[in-house]
Design a protein around this motif. Structure first.
Motif, PDB file in Angstrom:
ATOM      1  N   VAL A 210       0.687  -1.324   0.071  1.00 45.02           N
ATOM      2  CA  VAL A 210       0.316  -0.379  -0.136  1.00 45.02           C
ATOM      3  C   VAL A 210       0.812   1.448   0.227  1.00 45.02           C
ATOM      4  O   VAL A 210       1.728   1.721   0.538  1.00 45.02           O
ATOM      5  N   GLU A 211       0.875   2.066  -0.630  1.00 46.78           N
ATOM      6  CA  GLU A 211       0.817   3.675  -0.709  1.00 46.78           C
ATOM      7  C   GLU A 211       0.006   4.545  -0.851  1.00 46.78           C
ATOM      8  O   GLU A 211      -1.136   4.657  -0.820  1.00 46.78           O
ATOM      9  N   VAL A 212       0.287   5.322   0.028  1.00 46.43           N
ATOM     10  CA  VAL A 212      -0.494   6.634   0.011  1.00 46.43           C
ATOM     11  C   VAL A 212       0.124   8.027  -0.284  1.00 46.43           C
ATOM     12  O   VAL A 212       0.926   7.900   0.759  1.00 46.43           O
ATOM     13  N   THR A 213       0.085   9.109  -1.285  1.00 45.28           N
ATOM     14  CA  THR A 213       0.025   9.779  -1.283  1.00 45.28           C
ATOM     15  C   THR A 213      -0.811  11.142  -1.773  1.00 45.28           C
ATOM     16  O   THR A 213      -1.848  11.226  -2.216  1.00 45.28           O
ATOM     17  N   ALA A 214      -0.555  12.317  -1.304  1.00 43.58           N
ATOM     18  CA  ALA A 214      -1.872  12.638  -1.622  1.00 43.58           C
ATOM     19  C   ALA A 214      -3.098  12.513  -1.771  1.00 43.58           C
ATOM     20  O   ALA A 214      -3.901  13.293  -2.349  1.00 43.58           O
ATOM     21  N   GLY A 215      -3.783  12.375  -0.341  1.00 42.62           N
ATOM     22  CA  GLY A 215      -4.672  11.603  -0.965  1.00 42.62           C
ATOM     23  C   GLY A 215      -5.289  10.120  -1.063  1.00 42.62           C
ATOM     24  O   GLY A 215      -6.513   9.713  -1.299  1.00 42.62           O
ATOM     25  N   ARG A 216      -4.317  10.291  -2.180  1.00 41.05           N
ATOM     26  CA  ARG A 216      -4.235   8.894  -2.968  1.00 41.05           C
ATOM     27  C   ARG A 216      -3.481   7.117  -2.502  1.00 41.05           C
ATOM     28  O   ARG A 216      -1.940   7.439  -2.182  1.00 41.05           O
ATOM     29  N   VAL A 217      -4.598   5.960  -2.492  1.00 41.03           N
ATOM     30  CA  VAL A 217      -4.110   5.508  -1.975  1.00 41.03           C
ATOM     31  C   VAL A 217      -3.531   4.067  -3.627  1.00 41.03           C
ATOM     32  O   VAL A 217      -4.849   4.274  -4.333  1.00 41.03           O
ATOM     33  N   LEU A 218      -2.689   3.657  -3.249  1.00 41.91           N
ATOM     34  CA  LEU A 218      -3.075   2.263  -4.478  1.00 41.91           C
ATOM     35  C   LEU A 218      -2.021   0.809  -3.709  1.00 41.91           C
ATOM     36  O   LEU A 218      -1.395   1.350  -2.986  1.00 41.91           O
ATOM     37  N   THR A 219      -2.714   0.225  -4.469  1.00 35.55           N
ATOM     38  CA  THR A 219      -1.729  -0.833  -4.105  1.00 35.55           C
ATOM     39  C   THR A 219      -1.581  -1.845  -5.718  1.00 35.55           C
ATOM     40  O   THR A 219      -1.930  -1.058  -6.578  1.00 35.55           O
ATOM     41  N   ARG A 220      -0.019  -2.215  -5.958  1.00 35.49           N
ATOM     42  CA  ARG A 220       0.421  -2.958  -6.789  1.00 35.49           C
ATOM     43  C   ARG A 220       0.394  -5.107  -6.865  1.00 35.49           C
ATOM     44  O   ARG A 220       1.953  -4.989  -6.049  1.00 35.49           O
ATOM     45  N   PRO A 221      -0.980  -5.263  -6.280  1.00 31.83           N
ATOM     46  CA  PRO A 221      -0.275  -7.047  -6.392  1.00 31.83           C
ATOM     47  C   PRO A 221       0.567  -7.558  -7.651  1.00 31.83           C
ATOM     48  O   PRO A 221       0.026  -6.935  -8.516  1.00 31.83           O
ATOM     49  N   ILE A 222       1.359  -8.757  -7.323  1.00 30.28           N
ATOM     50  CA  ILE A 222       1.620  -9.588  -7.660  1.00 30.28           C
ATOM     51  C   ILE A 222       1.331 -11.150  -7.748  1.00 30.28           C
ATOM     52  O   ILE A 222       1.344 -11.099  -6.964  1.00 30.28           O
ATOM     53  N   LYS A 223       0.781 -11.250  -9.700  1.00 31.59           N
ATOM     54  CA  LYS A 223      -0.007 -13.166  -9.424  1.00 31.59           C
ATOM     55  C   LYS A 223       0.988 -13.248 -10.260  1.00 31.59           C
ATOM     56  O   LYS A 223       0.047 -12.464 -11.960  1.00 31.59           O
ATOM     57  N   GLY A 224       1.147 -14.972 -10.925  1.00 31.68           N
ATOM     58  CA  GLY A 224       1.736 -15.293 -12.148  1.00 31.68           C
ATOM     59  C   GLY A 224       2.945 -14.721 -12.255  1.00 31.68           C
ATOM     60  O   GLY A 224       3.797 -13.753 -12.678  1.00 31.68           O
ATOM     61  N   THR A 225       3.635 -16.246 -12.854  1.00 30.34           N
ATOM     62  CA  THR A 225       5.245 -15.682 -12.584  1.00 30.34           C
ATOM     63  C   THR A 225       5.813 -17.338 -13.651  1.00 30.34           C
ATOM     64  O   THR A 225       5.553 -18.296 -13.494  1.00 30.34           O
TER      65      THR A 225
END
Length: 396
Positions: A210-225
């Motif tokens: 999770v990353e929060v900057t300037a009121g916006r939240v994001l996530t970068r899920p990884i699946k598949g190898t």
């Protein structure tokens, strides 16, 4: 709540701060100001404890949507570590099997200030020896766990479960230089270390929890190898199984972010992008949202912990399966580690992560299991993820 041990890695000479996601311009000027360590046996809510402790140091953790407060000269920011077991506690799920490295805290927060006097350079590493790795389950036991998940999927109990294994090795010497080397692995977006009395963690994670900057939240899920070859990339992009597994977790993460987002603001910014970590291709997506007013760190942690890509879907049902199947606790693996600063939260998911207690080094690796999973392939994939970490730790 705070524990300090007279022996182990915590008594060794201090080294420069190298916390994942800490501002690069600050790393050679950071000095520890305060510290909190918490373990499951201490009781209470780790999410609320983290918010209260950080807010007490002026880091605005009670409302992440507010503009950053004026910078305090006595506080730069803080390292934040949350174990997978602490994340399970936050959502009232079973913690799972016992931690194989009980010296590790389940929540650690280290608050830093700036200094005008750079720390002295670290002494050259002394002799380092790492013994043979001993896995906590055999390949057959791992494959049996995969089959058990497939049976649960067949019954309709779950759609996907991430199954994780552990290995440990005895060592002599200071483990921190070895753990610090992990930050140099290609693709280690959250490369760095954190340590305390009797424990140390080294991270080479590519994944944003999770990353929060300037009121916006994001996530970068990884699946598949797949192996990082031209053929492996084509195979990953063409795999219906990997794409279905990936989309399940993207949907789960959309739901997690929606719990703390403004209505209608959740979006998938990027879907199934192929990126490289060491000698593996991995599929990554980016999901983001605008935070609802008044969302603090405790609500953020309860929404995203434990990470969906290392639990499964539905998350609570997957956590029940994990607790029943994995013979060894996840320790420092599959948790969160990163930085909280004024107006910013940036936590990596602690995959590709190792930890040391006073006697042993520990690593964890696994993968997501769906109905189409092949047990032998899943065992091989977990080994491929752990191999670069194991090899670098064993280097002289």
């Amino acid at each position: 709540m705070r524990r300090f041990r007279p022996d182990g890695v915590g008594t060794l000479p201090q080294r420069p701060v190298d916390v994942p996601a800490a501002p690069a311009s600050c790393r050679d000027r950071l000095v520890e100001r305060d510290r909190l360590e918490w373990r499951l046996a201490d009781g209470g809510d780790p999410a609320a404890l983290a918010e209260e402790f950080l807010a007490g140091h002026g880091l605005g953790a009670a409302d992440l949507t507010r503009p950053a407060a004026p910078h305090r000269h006595d506080v730069c920011g803080a390292a934040l570590y949350v174990s997978a077991a602490a994340g399970a506690r936050m959502v009232a799920a079973p913690a799972g099997a016992a931690n194989p490295a009980p010296a590790l805290p389940d929540l650690a927060i280290v608050v830093y200030r700036h200094t005008d006097t750079p720390p002295p350079p670290a002494d050259p590493p002394g002799p380092w020896w790492l013994g043979p790795w001993r896995d906590s389950w055999t390949g057959r036991e791992h494959a049996d766990a995969v089959e058990a998940v497939r049976a649960a999927i067949g019954r309709g109990d779950v759609y996907q479960v991430n199954v994780v294994g552990h290995a440990g090795a005895d060592y002599t010497g200071d483990p921190r230089p070895a753990l610090a080397r992990l930050a140099g692995l290609p693709g280690a977006r959250y490369g760095g270390t954190l340590h305390g009395d009797g424990w140390a963690i080294g991270c080479a994670s590519p994944e944003t929890l999770v990353e929060v900057t300037a009121g916006r939240v994001l996530t970068r899920p990884i699946k598949g190898t797949r192996p990082a070859t031209a053929a492996g990339r084509r195979e990953l992009l063409a795999s219906a199984k990997e794409r279905a597994e990936h989309v399940m977790i993207v949907d789960l993460e959309r739901n997690d972010l929606a719990r703390m987002a403004r209505t209608g603001s959740v979006r998938v910014d990027e879907l199934f992008a192929v990126r490289r970590w060491c000698d593996l291709w991995q599929a990554e997506s980016t999901v983001s949202a605008a935070l609802a007013d008044g969302i603090g760190l405790a609500a953020l942690l309860r929404a995203v912990c434990p990470g969906g890509s290392v639990t499964g879907a539905p998350k609570l049902a997957a956590l029940d399966r994990i607790a029943a199947l994995e013979p060894v606790g996840r320790g420092a693996g599959m948790g969160a580690l990163g930085w909280v600063g004024p107006g910013r939260v940036d936590l990596g998911l602690t995959i590709r992560t190792a930890a040391a207690d006073g006697q042993r080094l520990h690593v964890w690796a696994g993968g997501g299991i769906t109905w189409d999973s092949d047990p032998a392939a899943e065992v091989a994939e977990a080994a491929a993820k752990a191999a670069p970490v194991r090899a670098l730790l064993a280097a002289g």
